[in-house]
Write a protein that holds these residues in place. Structure first.
Motif, mmCIF file in Angstrom:
data_model
loop_
_atom_site.group_PDB
_atom_site.id
_atom_site.type_symbol
_atom_site.label_atom_id
_atom_site.label_comp_id
_atom_site.label_asym_id
_atom_site.label_seq_id
_atom_site.Cartn_x
_atom_site.Cartn_y
_atom_site.Cartn_z
ATOM 1 N N PRO A 59 0.835 -1.217 0.000
ATOM 2 C CA PRO A 59 0.000 0.000 0.000
ATOM 3 C C PRO A 59 0.862 1.256 0.000
ATOM 4 O O PRO A 59 1.774 1.395 0.811
ATOM 5 C CB PRO A 59 -0.803 -0.116 1.294
ATOM 6 N N GLN A 60 0.545 2.171 -0.895
ATOM 7 C CA GLN A 60 1.364 3.376 -1.015
ATOM 8 C C GLN A 60 1.266 4.260 0.218
ATOM 9 O O GLN A 60 2.207 5.005 0.544
ATOM 10 C CB GLN A 60 0.958 4.160 -2.260
ATOM 11 N N ALA A 61 0.146 4.169 0.946
ATOM 12 C CA ALA A 61 -0.042 5.022 2.122
ATOM 13 C C ALA A 61 0.964 4.717 3.231
ATOM 14 O O ALA A 61 1.170 5.537 4.124
ATOM 15 C CB ALA A 61 -1.456 4.869 2.660
ATOM 16 N N GLU A 62 1.579 3.561 3.165
ATOM 17 C CA GLU A 62 2.523 3.169 4.209
ATOM 18 C C GLU A 62 3.929 3.709 3.963
ATOM 19 O O GLU A 62 4.835 3.449 4.763
ATOM 20 C CB GLU A 62 2.570 1.646 4.325
ATOM 21 N N TYR A 63 4.108 4.449 2.878
ATOM 22 C CA TYR A 63 5.449 4.930 2.524
ATOM 23 C C TYR A 63 5.425 6.446 2.383
ATOM 24 O O TYR A 63 4.447 7.029 1.939
ATOM 25 C CB TYR A 63 5.926 4.262 1.228
ATOM 26 N N SER A 64 6.544 7.041 2.727
ATOM 27 C CA SER A 64 6.623 8.500 2.786
ATOM 28 C C SER A 64 6.796 9.148 1.418
ATOM 29 O O SER A 64 6.574 10.351 1.273
ATOM 30 C CB SER A 64 7.783 8.922 3.699
ATOM 31 N N SER A 65 7.200 8.363 0.418
ATOM 32 C CA SER A 65 7.441 8.930 -0.907
ATOM 33 C C SER A 65 7.262 7.853 -1.970
ATOM 34 O O SER A 65 7.231 6.654 -1.684
ATOM 35 C CB SER A 65 8.870 9.498 -0.997
#
Length: 226
Positions: A59-65
């Protein structure tokens, strides 16, 4: 020897299914090592699981960039020994780092005749513009959106009465034919890029007859089995 690939998805995964079907029929010499989705519970994951293919959700939401997200995906692909990547409805613009990790080994399919109508809702863009012909494009991915050397394109007619759904249906049927063909050419190491253009090295296969499916033009022509 089959080409170990990964398929990246965000949604239903119909192009993933087209690749799976061609592999199981024996016309596509590739093996899907892993399917990666940035969307939890994407329907395409169910398709992969039904065929015993490993799945990973990032999931992209779990990464800062975007770069951090892509590094996580790259690590997964390397752990599965992936040599080429197929984007199949993957709704993210991948980073330069991702492109560099698999140089000239990342393919994308887009539902328009690029460079026309890049970006989201390409079918609706085509209908709204009133074009008489649209289609689909398989291309190498570079660092720009829906850009990069074109491998194969297929076209279908659009009619004034077409809504987006009808145009999308007609184009999608075409996608399911040209994407496996492009991957097969890669598996056979027959794709060469020179001065920004893709050349498909010849084989002894005769072009397939596409006229019985629907009015279309596919260039280069499909080979037997596709």
């Amino acid at each position: 020897m089959s080409l170990p690939i990964a398929v990246l998805i965000s949604g239903g995964g119909s192009n993933l299914q087209a690749l799976i079907d061609r592999i199981e029929q024996g016309s596509l010499q590739a093996s899907i090592q892993v399917v990666v989705s940035n969307v939890p519970r994407a329907k395409g994951l169910e398709r992969a699981e039904k065929h015993g293919i490993a799945c990973r959700v990032v999931p992209q939401a779990e990464y800062s960039s975007r770069q951090a997200h892509d590094r996580a995906v790259i690590a997964i692909l390397h752990s599965f020994g992936v040599q080429a990547v197929c984007l199949a409805g993957y709704m993210r613009l991948i980073s330069p780092e991702f492109v560099q990790a698999f140089p000239n080994r990342v393919l994308n399919i887009h539902p328009s005749l690029l460079p026309s109508f890049p970006g989201l809702h390409a079918q609706n863009q085509a209908v709204d513009y009133g074009v008489r012909v649209s289609g689909a494009t398989v291309h190498f991915v570079d660092q720009e959106l829906d850009h990069g050397p074109i491998i194969i394109q297929g076209s279908v007619p659009l009619y004034p009465e077409d809504a987006e759904e009808e145009a999308a249906r007609r184009i999608l049927a075409l996608e399911h034919r040209i994407y496996p063909q492009a991957v097969q050419w890669m598996a056979e190491d027959r794709l060469r890029i020179a001065q920004g253009r893709v050349h498909v090295l010849s084989s002894h296969s005769e072009p397939a007859d596409t006229s019985s499916v629907f009015p279309c033009l596919i260039n280069p022509g499909l080979e037997l089995g596709f």
